[in-house]
Write a protein that holds these residues in place. Sequence first.
Motif, PDB file in Angstrom:
ATOM      1  N   SER A  12       0.846  -1.192   0.000  1.00 59.08           N
ATOM      2  CA  SER A  12       0.000   0.000   0.000  1.00 59.08           C
ATOM      3  C   SER A  12       0.884   1.246   0.000  1.00 59.08           C
ATOM      4  O   SER A  12       2.092   1.173  -0.247  1.00 59.08           O
ATOM      5  CB  SER A  12      -0.911  -0.026   1.236  1.00 59.08           C
ATOM      6  N   THR A  13       0.256   2.382   0.222  1.00 58.76           N
ATOM      7  CA  THR A  13       1.004   3.616   0.412  1.00 58.76           C
ATOM      8  C   THR A  13       0.678   4.138   1.802  1.00 58.76           C
ATOM      9  O   THR A  13      -0.354   3.782   2.393  1.00 58.76           O
ATOM     10  CB  THR A  13       0.616   4.683  -0.623  1.00 58.76           C
ATOM     11  N   LEU A  14       1.535   4.999   2.309  1.00 54.43           N
ATOM     12  CA  LEU A  14       1.290   5.535   3.639  1.00 54.43           C
ATOM     13  C   LEU A  14       0.037   6.420   3.632  1.00 54.43           C
ATOM     14  O   LEU A  14      -0.736   6.414   4.595  1.00 54.43           O
ATOM     15  CB  LEU A  14       2.516   6.312   4.125  1.00 54.43           C
ATOM     16  N   GLY A  15      -0.180   7.141   2.542  1.00 51.53           N
ATOM     17  CA  GLY A  15      -1.386   7.956   2.449  1.00 51.53           C
ATOM     18  C   GLY A  15      -2.645   7.112   2.575  1.00 51.53           C
ATOM     19  O   GLY A  15      -3.561   7.430   3.341  1.00 51.53           O
ATOM     20  N   ALA A  16      -2.686   6.019   1.823  1.00 53.22           N
ATOM     21  CA  ALA A  16      -3.856   5.135   1.868  1.00 53.22           C
ATOM     22  C   ALA A  16      -4.015   4.504   3.249  1.00 53.22           C
ATOM     23  O   ALA A  16      -5.134   4.357   3.757  1.00 53.22           O
ATOM     24  CB  ALA A  16      -3.729   4.053   0.803  1.00 53.22           C
ATOM     25  N   LEU A  17      -2.905   4.150   3.855  1.00 52.99           N
ATOM     26  CA  LEU A  17      -2.966   3.524   5.178  1.00 52.99           C
ATOM     27  C   LEU A  17      -3.465   4.522   6.225  1.00 52.99           C
ATOM     28  O   LEU A  17      -4.246   4.165   7.115  1.00 52.99           O
ATOM     29  CB  LEU A  17      -1.584   2.974   5.540  1.00 52.99           C
ATOM     30  N   MET A  18      -3.050   5.771   6.107  1.00 53.03           N
ATOM     31  CA  MET A  18      -3.518   6.790   7.050  1.00 53.03           C
ATOM     32  C   MET A  18      -5.009   7.053   6.874  1.00 53.03           C
ATOM     33  O   MET A  18      -5.737   7.241   7.847  1.00 53.03           O
ATOM     34  CB  MET A  18      -2.730   8.094   6.864  1.00 53.03           C
ATOM     35  N   ILE A  19      -5.455   7.066   5.629  1.00 58.05           N
ATOM     36  CA  ILE A  19      -6.884   7.263   5.379  1.00 58.05           C
ATOM     37  C   ILE A  19      -7.672   6.095   5.965  1.00 58.05           C
ATOM     38  O   ILE A  19      -8.716   6.283   6.608  1.00 58.05           O
ATOM     39  CB  ILE A  19      -7.137   7.442   3.870  1.00 58.05           C
ATOM     40  N   ALA A  77      -4.070  13.015   3.666  1.00 60.96           N
ATOM     41  CA  ALA A  77      -3.974  13.969   2.558  1.00 60.96           C
ATOM     42  C   ALA A  77      -2.559  14.517   2.432  1.00 60.96           C
ATOM     43  O   ALA A  77      -2.045  14.705   1.324  1.00 60.96           O
ATOM     44  CB  ALA A  77      -4.962  15.111   2.769  1.00 60.96           C
ATOM     45  N   LEU A  78      -1.920  14.757   3.569  1.00 60.41           N
ATOM     46  CA  LEU A  78      -0.560  15.299   3.545  1.00 60.41           C
ATOM     47  C   LEU A  78       0.426  14.269   2.972  1.00 60.41           C
ATOM     48  O   LEU A  78       1.332  14.620   2.206  1.00 60.41           O
ATOM     49  CB  LEU A  78      -0.160  15.725   4.962  1.00 60.41           C
ATOM     50  N   MET A  79       0.225  13.008   3.309  1.00 56.41           N
ATOM     51  CA  MET A  79       1.095  11.955   2.771  1.00 56.41           C
ATOM     52  C   MET A  79       0.902  11.799   1.265  1.00 56.41           C
ATOM     53  O   MET A  79       1.859  11.584   0.526  1.00 56.41           O
ATOM     54  CB  MET A  79       0.820  10.624   3.475  1.00 56.41           C
TER      55      MET A  79
END
Lengths: 80, 80
Positions: A69-76, B73-75
Amino acid sequence: MPSRSPHTSDTALVAFGRAVRSLRAERTMSQEELAHRSGIDRSYLGAIERGEQNSGLLHLVRIAEALGSTLGALMIKAGL
Amino acid sequence: MPSRSPHTSDTALVAFGRAVRSLRAERTMSQEELAHRSGIDRSYLGAIERGEQNSGLLHLVRIAEALGSTLGALMIKAGL
């Protein structure tokens, strides 16, 4: 029993840990396999999944990548 | 001059720092104001923007919130 972390009750850490565990389950990946893929110690990874570690950005990126995954997707996914 | 960080060349740290600086500029917010809003020391925040600090998740969340954004969003803005 002494606490090994000052962060056990932080909601952001708990939310991130749950997202990691959830995505790992979706990938049918064991904690050992994620530890191996990310190069992060398994017991440390367990603490991350329990929301007990305030991991640095470099570890966060490695976990996301190891989960495909990506960190952005994981944070979301974590609601963060 | 001695380096104060072992992470100066890491691309993820640099990408995150640039995203913070870029979003802060979009918000026409000074580094001092972001430091105040996030409760993070200004010089430490400067090092984060230069990609020289491997910040922990709790600081990352506070920076995103202080910028009126989310960490996800920031990532994504950082390409991470």
